[in-house]
Design an enzyme around this catalytic site. Structure first.
Site, PDB file in Angstrom:
ATOM      1  N   THR A 404       0.862  -1.175   0.000  1.00  0.00           N
ATOM      2  CA  THR A 404       0.000   0.000   0.000  1.00  0.00           C
ATOM      3  C   THR A 404       0.897   1.223   0.000  1.00  0.00           C
ATOM      4  O   THR A 404       2.101   1.120   0.162  1.00  0.00           O
ATOM      5  CB  THR A 404      -0.907  -0.046   1.257  1.00  0.00           C
ATOM      6  OG1 THR A 404      -1.667  -1.249   1.225  1.00  0.00           O
ATOM      7  CG2 THR A 404      -1.858   1.127   1.346  1.00  0.00           C
ATOM      8  N   ASP A 446      -9.317  -9.634   1.010  1.00  0.00           N
ATOM      9  CA  ASP A 446      -9.395  -9.028   2.342  1.00  0.00           C
ATOM     10  C   ASP A 446     -10.665  -9.455   3.086  1.00  0.00           C
ATOM     11  O   ASP A 446     -10.800  -9.188   4.284  1.00  0.00           O
ATOM     12  CB  ASP A 446      -9.361  -7.499   2.244  1.00  0.00           C
ATOM     13  CG  ASP A 446      -7.962  -6.945   2.481  1.00  0.00           C
ATOM     14  OD1 ASP A 446      -7.036  -7.739   2.718  1.00  0.00           O
ATOM     15  OD2 ASP A 446      -7.791  -5.717   2.433  1.00  0.00           O
ATOM     16  N   SER A 468     -10.844  -3.128   5.908  1.00  0.00           N
ATOM     17  CA  SER A 468      -9.493  -2.629   5.673  1.00  0.00           C
ATOM     18  C   SER A 468      -8.842  -2.277   7.007  1.00  0.00           C
ATOM     19  O   SER A 468      -9.520  -2.173   8.035  1.00  0.00           O
ATOM     20  CB  SER A 468      -9.543  -1.388   4.779  1.00  0.00           C
ATOM     21  OG  SER A 468      -8.273  -0.757   4.706  1.00  0.00           O
TER      22      SER A 468
END
Length: 601
Positions: A404, A446, A468
């Site tokens: 990320t 996820d 998240s």
């Protein structure tokens, strides 16, 4: 015409390389910093930071600068972020309004709890990831438009210009870029569109020093700029190519892996919306902390830990004792995160209970002088807000390696942005959309997709956003901006943000030190992760020997593809009143974090 002129200053490792178009490999010993008064930006990439400071220098605001930097990162950091993914943006306006934009990827309408199951068993992670099944509907492009239209000053075309220029003119491969490709080359070489962009003909990564140009990416940005985001990305030719690449991954006949067909359709793309949501708000040591709410767990996790720590006085505690309390608070909070955080459209997340002082009191009471053994049980935050507890409120944390990126920007008027965005794992699902130059995400892994009960709050479902850990954060002091910060790192993100805040606020470390100090993160797992420098430190040894923590392990002991020995790559800006701003970036990921300021002459 502007009445004032500005000069842009970039300070930090790799400056000469950046000016030459390279990315500055090496020089990782020191976190780059910059100080000024006219605006600031910090990213993990020198060209992206330069794009942000150029925008600020020419009169754009912090939101404009954030989008410009993000457009460059989509080219130079393609394995971490880009228009094929999603993210979360926290914005504080000059007038003091704090809001958040939820650009999290969304599952296709036909996704089911058993989508990742075959023959009654869940797919192995890499089988699920490197497939069309893992690709969610991207939210990043609409996040940029929503931010610009409501809070920025530049048109999309101008904000995308830096990204177009870098994609067209190219940038040089550094060692970190090479290593990222090398970790996934055995999958990249299955996909001709991916291999053509990132591999040499022999199937190895392009050599360090090689220039990469991405004319297809430049073309896609131009389409978005000229046609608008709805017509240029979420419908039309780009959307059709994206849906086709997900539904029928463009795999070579010689591919040596099985790539499963996906579910994303053009209808899924056309229906996507960015959600503007209220921030998670909490207090710590007299400061006000704003973070991202569900479907991200970042804001509630940071708030709950700070609420627990806020019950202790920092006076009299040794650094090791304070770190012990931080790790224990994180242990209990991650149990709550796993049980209660999911897309709020599908599960009633007990936000007020999780961030309440009474719940923090309950969790703090469980912390002693010795470390608890994980996994610890979740608490019951519903009692703290009068809600009825749902029948199914339990799930495990998803802790696969994620790649990320995070950036921060601020302007001279006081607008500031904290923005984290991603395509999930290094290289996403491995598929570059043919003809358009960007990688698709694998965000749908996820979800807790491997739970055979199909009852967890974060289970796969149609039109749902997966949980998240991203935690873009803005801190105020006396009603004015104080610190803007965040980090990449998957489920280690909340721990990185928390340790940075504790370093700065409780330990009173200068901002660059607060970012650069070695890290440890506790996620209610059998063994906490720590960087080698932390494990070898006196604090690390005492946490194990005195406080009874299970010996720590480094990230590269546990992670799979793309593993690195570092945790996170934090970036931050601190507002220093009349003394201006200080920006700091950690020199990780790309090999040289970059901080930049704009200072009035």
């Amino acid at each position: 015409m502007r009445s004032r002129t500005f000069r842009s200053a970039l300070l930090g490792a790799g400056l000469l390389a950046a000016l030459a178009g390279a990315q500055g490999a090496g020089a990782q010993e020191k976190a780059p910093t910059a100080r000024g008064t006219g605006g600031a930006a910090a990213t993990v990439d020198l060209l992206a930071t330069q794009a942000a400071t150029d925008v600020l220098e020419n009169g754009g605001n912090a939101v404009d600068a954030a989008v410009a930097a993000a457009s460059v990162l989509g080219v130079t950091e393609p394995f971490s972020c880009g228009i094929g993914g999603g993210g979360f943006m926290v914005i504080r306006t000059a007038k003091g309004k704090v809001t958040t934009l939820d650009g999290r990827e969304k599952s296709p309408a036909t996704m089911r709890p058993d989508t990742f199951f075959e023959n009654g068993k869940a797919l192995k992670f890499n089988d699920a990831r490197f497939s069309g099944l893992s690709a969610g509907v991207p939210g990043t492009p609409l996040t940029w438009v929503r931010a610009l239209n409501k809070y920025g000053t530049l048109p999309l075309k101008q904000a995308l210009a830096p990204g177009i220029a870098v994609a067209r003119n190219g940038f040089e491969v550094d060692q970190t870029f090479f290593n990222s490709v090398d970790a996934v080359k055995q999958y990249f070489d299955d996909v001709p569109s991916t291999a053509a962009l990132y591999l040499d003909p022999d199937g190895t990564p392009k050599d360090v020093g090689t220039k990469i140009v991405n004319p297809d990416m430049a073309k896609t940005y131009r389409i978005m700029a000229s046609s608008g985001m709805r017509k240029g990305f979420y419908t039309g030719a780009v959307a059709a190519a994206m849906a086709e690449a997900a539904t029928n991954p463009p795999i070579a006949p010689t591919a040596d892996h099985t790539w499963r067909k996906g579910l994303m359709t053009t209808a899924d793309l056309g229906h996507y919306k960015v959600r503007e949501r209220d921030p998670i708000k909490s207090s710590y040591r007299g400061l006000t902390v704003y973070g991202m709410g569900p479907p991200s767990s970042g804001g509630t996790t940071v708030a709950e830990v700070l609420n627990i720590l806020g019950g202790y006085s920092p006076a009299g505690a040794t650094r090791t004792q304070a770190l012990h309390r931080l790790l224990e608070a994180s242990r209990y909070t991650f149990a709550d995160r796993a049980a209660y955080l999911a897309d709020p459209a599908f599960f009633k997340v007990p936000v007020q209970g999780l961030v309440s002082s009474s719940f923090a009191d309950e969790r703090r009471a469980l912390i002693g002088d010795k470390a608890a053994k994980s996994p610890v049980a979740a608490g019951d935050p519903y009692d703290n807000q009068g809600d009825t507890k749902p029948a199914a409120a339990s799930s495990a944390s998803v802790t696969h390696e994620q790649s990320t990126t995070h950036l921060v920007t601020a302007d001279r008027k006081g607008n500031t942005v904290s923005y984290t965005f991603t395509i999930e794992s290094t290289g996403g699902n491995g598929v570059v959309v043919p003809g358009y130059g960007f990688l698709l995400n694998n965000e749908l892994t996820d979800f807790n997709y491997d739970d055979a009960t199909f009852k967890t709050p974060n289970r796969p479902e149609g039109n749902k956003r997966p949980r998240s850990s991203m935690a873009p954060t803005i801190v105020e002091r006396n009603g004015k901006p104080y610190i803007t910060l965040g980090s990449p790192g998957g489920s280690t993100i909340p721990g990185t943000v928390l340790q940075t805040l504790v370093n700065r606020i409780d330990f009173r470390e200068p901002l660059p030190n607060a970012i650069a100090l070695p890290r440890v993160v506790e996620r209610n797992s059998a063994r906490a992760q720590a960087e080698r420098a932390f494990i070898d430190s006196q604090e690390g040894r005492d946490l194990v020997g005195v406080y009874g923590h299970t010996p720590f392990i480094t990230p590269d002991d546990t992670d799979t593809l793309g593993a690195t020995p570092e945790i996170g790559a934090a970036t931050a800006i601190e507002f220093r009143g009349k003394r201006g701003l200080i920006a700091a970036a950690e020199p990780v990921r790309r090999g040289s974090g970059s901080a930049g300021v704009v200072t009035p002459r």
